[in-house]
Motif scaffolding. Structure first.
Motif, short mmCIF file in Angstrom:
data_model
loop_
_atom_site.label_atom_id
_atom_site.label_comp_id
_atom_site.label_asym_id
_atom_site.label_seq_id
_atom_site.Cartn_x
_atom_site.Cartn_y
_atom_site.Cartn_z
N LEU A 107 87.85 -5.40 21.87
CA LEU A 107 88.81 -5.16 20.80
C LEU A 107 89.80 -6.31 20.72
N VAL A 108 89.99 -6.81 19.50
CA VAL A 108 90.95 -7.88 19.24
C VAL A 108 91.85 -7.44 18.09
N LEU A 109 93.15 -7.63 18.26
CA LEU A 109 94.11 -7.33 17.21
C LEU A 109 94.30 -8.59 16.37
N ALA A 110 94.09 -8.47 15.06
CA ALA A 110 94.23 -9.62 14.14
C ALA A 110 95.11 -9.19 12.98
N SER A 111 96.41 -9.39 13.14
CA SER A 111 97.38 -8.86 12.19
C SER A 111 98.24 -9.96 11.59
N SER A 112 98.66 -9.76 10.36
CA SER A 112 99.59 -10.68 9.72
C SER A 112 101.01 -10.52 10.27
N ALA A 113 101.24 -9.47 11.03
CA ALA A 113 102.58 -9.20 11.56
C ALA A 113 103.01 -10.28 12.54
N HIS A 114 104.32 -10.43 12.69
CA HIS A 114 104.89 -11.34 13.67
C HIS A 114 104.52 -10.84 15.07
N MET A 115 104.32 -11.75 16.02
CA MET A 115 103.92 -11.35 17.37
C MET A 115 104.96 -10.44 18.03
N ASN A 116 106.22 -10.61 17.71
CA ASN A 116 107.24 -9.70 18.24
C ASN A 116 106.94 -8.26 17.84
N THR A 117 106.59 -8.07 16.57
CA THR A 117 106.28 -6.73 16.06
C THR A 117 105.03 -6.18 16.73
N TYR A 130 93.61 -1.75 26.26
CA TYR A 130 92.37 -1.61 25.50
C TYR A 130 91.92 -2.91 24.83
N PHE A 131 92.83 -3.85 24.65
CA PHE A 131 92.55 -5.05 23.85
C PHE A 131 92.43 -6.29 24.73
N ILE A 132 91.46 -7.13 24.38
CA ILE A 132 91.29 -8.38 25.14
C ILE A 132 92.14 -9.51 24.57
N GLY A 133 92.68 -9.31 23.36
CA GLY A 133 93.50 -10.36 22.77
C GLY A 133 94.22 -9.90 21.52
N LYS A 134 95.25 -10.67 21.14
CA LYS A 134 96.04 -10.39 19.95
C LYS A 134 96.31 -11.70 19.22
N ILE A 135 96.18 -11.67 17.90
CA ILE A 135 96.47 -12.84 17.08
C ILE A 135 97.45 -12.43 16.00
N SER A 136 98.50 -13.23 15.84
CA SER A 136 99.47 -13.02 14.77
C SER A 136 99.26 -14.05 13.67
N GLY A 137 99.11 -13.57 12.45
CA GLY A 137 98.96 -14.47 11.32
C GLY A 137 100.17 -15.36 11.12
N ALA A 138 101.33 -14.93 11.64
CA ALA A 138 102.55 -15.72 11.50
C ALA A 138 102.45 -17.04 12.27
N ASP A 139 101.52 -17.11 13.24
CA ASP A 139 101.36 -18.32 14.05
C ASP A 139 100.29 -19.26 13.51
N LEU A 140 99.65 -18.88 12.41
CA LEU A 140 98.53 -19.65 11.88
C LEU A 140 98.94 -20.47 10.65
N GLN A 141 98.12 -21.45 10.33
CA GLN A 141 98.37 -22.29 9.16
C GLN A 141 98.13 -21.51 7.87
N GLU A 142 97.11 -20.65 7.89
CA GLU A 142 96.73 -19.93 6.68
C GLU A 142 96.98 -18.43 6.85
N SER A 143 97.22 -17.76 5.74
CA SER A 143 97.48 -16.32 5.74
C SER A 143 96.33 -15.60 5.03
N LYS A 144 96.08 -14.33 5.39
CA LYS A 144 95.13 -13.53 4.62
C LYS A 144 95.54 -13.62 3.14
N PRO A 145 94.61 -13.83 2.22
CA PRO A 145 93.16 -13.62 2.29
C PRO A 145 92.33 -14.77 2.85
N HIS A 146 92.95 -15.82 3.36
CA HIS A 146 92.17 -16.88 4.02
C HIS A 146 91.50 -16.27 5.26
#
Length: 219
Positions: A107-117, A130-146
């Motif tokens: 399980l990986v969390l892939a959310s646009s939310a800030h990592m603090n949230t 339960y999760f092996i990793g978490k990714i915050s879209g706030a830390d990426l160059q591109e945002s969903k829908p990318h």
């Protein structure tokens, strides 16, 4: 081929933070004296705070930096997060997470939310084991829908994309999964209104419909 990894969105899938975000955003809009229509606000669903704030700056000609807007919005959000008595996990999602975990699905969390949230939610509801990793879209160059966030999530899981499934509730997130070439289940949340599910591979109203045993036939 068997399902090996599930890439979870968070807002509207694991927790219903959308009402809290809405309250926080509209408090922030008041702070900056801008009038955001419902039509414009609906387009923000599933987008990162950075993208939303950048859009607001461009649309309303604000002189503030996107981090200034985001900081004030996060302040209001944390206040609602800590004090709203109705804030809880989406019904059935904890059982679904446990079901995947018990069947060896990564399980990986892939959310646009800030990592603090993300960290606040994981701590409050004890989801970390339960999760092996978490990714915050706030830390990426591109945002969903990318598709970047789901491409990275599949890489983090260490599984080919054809062995992965995304669970999303927003138009932007579904488009991102589709563009990444990953099977996408749309969870039709009562709180995610005016979203387009047409590019999802599967659409459900109840998480019990996508338990490990039931979803295997798609892989």
């Amino acid at each position: 081929m068997p399902l090996k990894a599930v890439l979870f969105d968070m807002d509207g899938v694991i927790v219903d933070t959308e009402p809290l975000h809405r309250k926080a955003y509209f408090r922030m809009f008041e702070d900056f004296g801008i009038d955001v229509s419902e039509e414009l606000f609906t387009t923000f669903t599933g987008a990162s705070t950075k993208r939303v704030c950048t859009t607001l700056i461009d649309t309303f000609g604000l002189e503030a930096d996107h981090e200034d807007l985001a900081r004030i919005k996060r302040h209001h959000f944390k206040n609602y997060f800590d004090t709203d008595p109705d804030f809880d996990l989406i019904p059935g999602v904890k059982s679904l997470i446990e079901n995947y975990y018990e069947n060896g699905v990564k399980l990986v969390l892939a959310s646009s939310a800030h990592m603090n949230t993300i960290n606040w939610v994981f701590e409050k509801f004890e989801l970390e084991p339960y999760f092996i990793g978490k990714i915050s879209g706030a830390d990426l160059q591109e945002s969903k829908p990318h598709p970047e966030i789901f491409e990275l999530a599949a890489d983090m899981a260490g599984e080919p994309r054809e062995h992965c499934m995304v669970i999303e509730d927003s138009t932007n997130g579904i488009e991102a999964a589709h563009s990444a070439g990953i099977f996408c289940t749309a969870y039709q949340s009562a709180h995610s209104k005016n979203q387009d599910y047409t590019k999802a591979n599967l659409s459900v109203f109840d998480f019990s419909d996508i338990e490990f045993e039931k979803v295997q036939k798609y892989f």
